[in-house]
Design an enzyme around this catalytic site. Sequence first.
Site, PDB file in Angstrom:
ATOM      1  N   CYS A   1       2.174   0.184  -3.467  1.00 64.09           N
ATOM      2  CA  CYS A   1       1.183   1.063  -2.841  1.00 64.09           C
ATOM      3  C   CYS A   1       1.839   2.339  -2.297  1.00 64.09           C
ATOM      4  O   CYS A   1       2.268   3.188  -3.060  1.00 64.09           O
ATOM      5  CB  CYS A   1       0.413   0.302  -1.770  1.00 64.09           C
ATOM      6  SG  CYS A   1      -1.134   1.130  -1.271  1.00 64.09           S
TER       7      CYS A   1
ATOM      8  N   HIS B   1      -1.577  -4.579  -4.036  1.00 64.65           N
ATOM      9  CA  HIS B   1      -0.779  -5.350  -3.082  1.00 64.65           C
ATOM     10  C   HIS B   1      -0.599  -6.795  -3.573  1.00 64.65           C
ATOM     11  O   HIS B   1      -1.319  -7.693  -3.134  1.00 64.65           O
ATOM     12  CB  HIS B   1      -1.459  -5.345  -1.702  1.00 64.65           C
ATOM     13  CG  HIS B   1      -1.279  -4.076  -0.951  1.00 64.65           C
ATOM     14  ND1 HIS B   1      -0.266  -3.884  -0.032  1.00 64.65           N
ATOM     15  CD2 HIS B   1      -1.974  -2.915  -0.989  1.00 64.65           C
ATOM     16  CE1 HIS B   1      -0.353  -2.661   0.469  1.00 64.65           C
ATOM     17  NE2 HIS B   1      -1.381  -2.055  -0.082  1.00 64.65           N
TER      18      HIS B   1
ATOM     19  N   GLU C   1       1.629  -8.885  -2.765  1.00 63.92           N
ATOM     20  CA  GLU C   1       2.072  -9.792  -1.697  1.00 63.92           C
ATOM     21  C   GLU C   1       0.904 -10.484  -1.009  1.00 63.92           C
ATOM     22  O   GLU C   1       1.078 -11.543  -0.387  1.00 63.92           O
ATOM     23  CB  GLU C   1       2.918  -9.013  -0.674  1.00 63.92           C
ATOM     24  CG  GLU C   1       2.152  -8.203   0.356  1.00 63.92           C
ATOM     25  CD  GLU C   1       1.656  -6.864  -0.144  1.00 63.92           C
ATOM     26  OE1 GLU C   1       1.110  -6.091   0.677  1.00 63.92           O
ATOM     27  OE2 GLU C   1       1.814  -6.573  -1.352  1.00 63.92           O
TER      28      GLU C   1
END
Length: 233
Positions: A114, A211, A213
Amino acid sequence: MSKPIIVGITGNRRVNPETGVLRDYVGHGFVEGVQRAGGIPMILPISSTTTARQYVKMVDKVILTGGQNINPALYGQENLATNTDDDFFEERDLFEIAILAEALKEGKPIFTVCRGTQLMNVALGGSLHQDIENHWQDQPGDYLSQDMVVAKDSPLYAIYGEHNRINSFHHQSIDHLASELEVIARDPKDGTIEAVQFKNSSVPYLGVQWHPELLIDYCPVDQKLFDFVVNDL
């Protein structure tokens, strides 16, 4: 037994709105994703550019994480955004640019997420859209709000295939692409750049706009991305 890969993960810094305490942190998904892939995560808190050089020497690979928007002054523009007025952090921008410069100098693989991907583009001479529409989802991070189409000759193709769904939490996005980069994934609806890599470089680099994660517990394919970063990038 081979030495585990040490992955430096850049941290963020914000004030806890409930306590007023200043805190340095990273999203746990980065730590967990690296650990599951067999790596050793090392959080790199925001510091001086000199310390950035020392940090890079301590790790095998670097991850730049998401967070604040990047000040348009870094790519020669005035702040024109309406939704991101002053969510800037110059100390972090300069620290992470120093991290990138040292990692490139040392030839250490880089993975960016990002904001990190946007910063790499800016550091290499590119620019950003300051305030795009329809790429900030209101749902939790595990909700897949966007489509992406992946280039067949990219490392992402082996992980995600040609089409996949991703989450989306960004107001800024890559506009003018730095000459050293090439696009390897886009949003098919509006053309937003979702992933990049170097055209020709001895330094391995992969940058994504979503994202992953936030998805490792819900989408096994996103853990495979961390597996790739730790073991193959």
